[in-house]
Design an enzyme around this catalytic site. Structure first.
Site, PDB file in Angstrom:
ATOM      1  CD  GLU A 135      -6.676   3.154  13.516  1.00  0.00           C
ATOM      2  OE1 GLU A 135      -7.293   4.148  13.341  1.00  0.00           O
ATOM      3  OE2 GLU A 135      -6.012   2.486  12.606  1.00  0.00           O
ATOM      4  CD  GLU A 140      -1.822  -0.274   9.254  1.00  0.00           C
ATOM      5  OE1 GLU A 140      -1.632  -0.178  10.368  1.00  0.00           O
ATOM      6  OE2 GLU A 140      -2.404   0.272   8.238  1.00  0.00           O
TER       7      GLU A 140
END
Ligand SMILES: *[C@@H]1O[C@H](CO)[C@@H](O)[C@H](O)[C@H]1NC(C)=O
Ligand SMILES: *[C@@H]1O[C@H](CO)[C@@H](O)[C@H](O)[C@H]1NC(C)=O
Ligand SMILES: *[C@@H]1O[C@H](CO)[C@@H](O)[C@H](O)[C@H]1NC(C)=O
Ligand SMILES: *[C@@H]1O[C@H](CO)[C@@H](O)[C@H](O)[C@H]1NC(C)=O
Ligand SMILES: *[C@@H]1O[C@H](CO)[C@@H](O)[C@H](O)[C@H]1NC(C)=O
Ligand SMILES: *[C@@H]1O[C@H](CO)[C@@H](O)[C@H](O)[C@H]1NC(C)=O
Ligand SMILES: *[C@@H]1O[C@H](CO)[C@@H](O)[C@H](O)[C@H]1NC(C)=O
Ligand SMILES: *[C@@H]1O[C@H](CO)[C@@H](O)[C@H](O)[C@H]1NC(C)=O
Ligand SMILES: *[C@@H]1O[C@H](CO)[C@@H](O)[C@H](O)[C@H]1NC(C)=O
Length: 386
Positions: A135, A140
């Site tokens: 990932e 974010e």
């Protein structure tokens, strides 16, 4: 086109900054932006957020996913519907139908990122059998954070190294920790109100078998090699990346399978909703407790003002690949003619393809391994920094 790609492949065996050319394999933009994504259509069952990720039908009818009059893609949290106590709020999570392979450059240009108390958006990539296959968290943030946080999540044995060349702030170095291995952006205006006020900016990710690097440019600093990239992109003048994961500290070729792109906005949950973390950047009326994040901004007695900034406004996402290939959901590697990948060239937005195909596994080698949810990750990083 073909010869340029072949030359690039030959050169790329040398230094990381050989004049590698990456050819456009997919563009998400304008009226066809939403054509090749899959809507999650389930509540947030990965980070325990207080949202229901709706179907494409509901996202479209509820105007949670649409293309605005400027041709930008809007993805947002529902801020018009009454949400009774204990219910979840509608939001959107979408994943690309196609997969991208090592040798890819992903460019993400946005004018606005979701932010505000209780809000937790991300632009990230994942393997098909996530959490296996790695990932990459490109963009974010949560609540009132002002700096973008980047991370990798992998199986055991993969680290971020402080000896790599990067401009961000290194956090947790173990990519197999619940937080993943992290870099925080050091330049201004990479997240939140500052990002929006500056007119947004661009995040670019290079992923090959020797490095995973992420660059950020605020709007006024986006290089012309990025803003003018159409059928190919040249990264040679991009300078020092914000985050840089190198193969000496992590076997990238076995840690990452072909990656899909994901966009989502959750609320509260295992990072934004942890009361001690929530209070770091958001003010609680009364005594804070485990319900504060939910009570203030998710259900309708809460503070709805916070939701007016909970939206993505995306100018485009472009994917380039050194080999000029893309991996379709059927597991077939397909050569893509860059001119056909230009979204503007195809009204439907679906890229036609040409050339040879061969079946390639979507999953990276090695036994299936699990790591904790990305959730508590940010929490650890926040504690490290503050
Ligand atoms: C979340 O829900 C989806 C859709 O039902 C399911 O495929 C997936 O396995 C679930 N994930 C977890 C972690 O429960
Ligand atoms: C979509 O909307 C319908 C009608 O409001 C509702 O019954 C259904 O639960 C919604 N589905 C999702 C996934 O939000
Ligand atoms: C793509 O090219 C890179 C070199 O840039 C190479 O390492 C990689 O194996 C190639 N990927 C595929 C699927 O051919
Ligand atoms: C990442 O760091 C390594 C080690 O310093 C360096 O060789 C490489 O060029 C860096 N990557 C980028 C994209 O700058
Ligand atoms: C990552 O760090 C762990 C713990 O220090 C170490 O055992 C492992 O060998 C490292 N991995 C690499 C590829 O250096
Ligand atoms: C949290 O505090 C609110 C008031 O701010 C209160 O209404 C709620 O019942 C409390 N919840 C818990 C779990 O203590
Ligand atoms: C409501 O949210 C806005 C935006 O986050 C914030 O400025 C304001 O202080 C909040 N008001 C209350 C009463 O919490
Ligand atoms: C709802 O969100 C939109 C942005 O997505 C904003 O323009 C609008 O003002 C918000 N509505 C309220 C009532 O805050
Ligand atoms: C690290 O990876 C191993 C398997 O490779 C897994 O069993 C373990 O749960 C992971 N640890 C964390 C903190 O995710």
């Amino acid at each position: 086109m073909k010869s340029a790609v072949l030359a690039a492949v030959a050169l790329s065996s040398g230094s990381a900054f050989a004049a590698t050319s990456y050819s456009l394999v997919k563009e998400y933009t304008g009226s066809s932006f939403f054509d090749d994504w899959v809507f999650y259509d389930n509540y947030d069952n990965t980070t325990s957020g207080d949202v229901e990720y709706v179907s494409q039908t509901n996202a479209t009818s509820g105007k949670l996913a649409y293309v605005n009059s400027n041709g930008a893609a809007i993805i947002k949290v529902d801020n018009t519907t009454y949400v009774p106590y204990n219910d979840k709020r509608d939001s959107v999570r979408i994943t690309t139908a196609d997969y991208f392979e090592p040798g890819s450059v992903i460019i993400f240009d946005a004018a606005h990122m979701p932010y505000g108390c209780s809000i937790w958006p991300s632009f990230w990539t994942k393997g098909q059998n996530w959490p296996d296959g790695g990932e990459i968290d490109i963009m974010e943030g949560i609540n009132g954070m002002t700096a973008n946080q980047m991370a990798l999540h992998t199986d055991a044995g993969c680290n971020a190294s402080s000896s790599a060349t990067f401009s961000g702030t290194i956090g947790e170095t173990n990519c197999n920790s619940s937080s993943g291995c992290q870099f925080s952006e050091a330049q201004s205006n990479s997240y939140g109100e500052g990002f929006a006020a500056a007119g947004g900016g661009v995040f670019a990710t290079l992923w090959d078998n020797t490095q995973i690097a992420i660059w950020f440019w605020t709007r006024s600093s986006v290089p012309s090699s990025v803003s003018s990239a159409t059928s190919s992109v040249d990264i040679s003048d991009w300078g020092t990346p914000s985050a840089n994961y190198t193969t000496g500290a992590c076997d990238l070729s076995t840690s990452f399978a072909a990656q899909q792109l994901v966009l989502d906005i959750t609320m509260c949950g295992t990072w934004a909703g942890v009361d001690t973390i929530y209070e770091e950047t958001c003010t609680v009326q009364g005594t804070a407790n485990a319900s504060s994040c939910y009570l203030q901004n998710v259900f309708d007695s809460g503070n709805q003002t916070a939701l007016a900034t909970a939206y993505f406004e995306i100018n485009y996402i472009k994917a380039f690949n050194a080999n000029g290939t893309i991996l379709t959901s059927s597991g077939t590697t397909t050569s893509v003619d860059a001119s056909s990948a230009l979204a503007s060239a195809t009204a439907s937005g679906s890229s036609s393809s040409s050339g040879s195909s061969s079946a390639v596994p979507l999953v990276a080698g090695g036994a299936a391994k699990m790591w904790g949810l990305a959730a508590s990750a940010g929490a650890l990083f926040a504690w490290t920094l503050m």
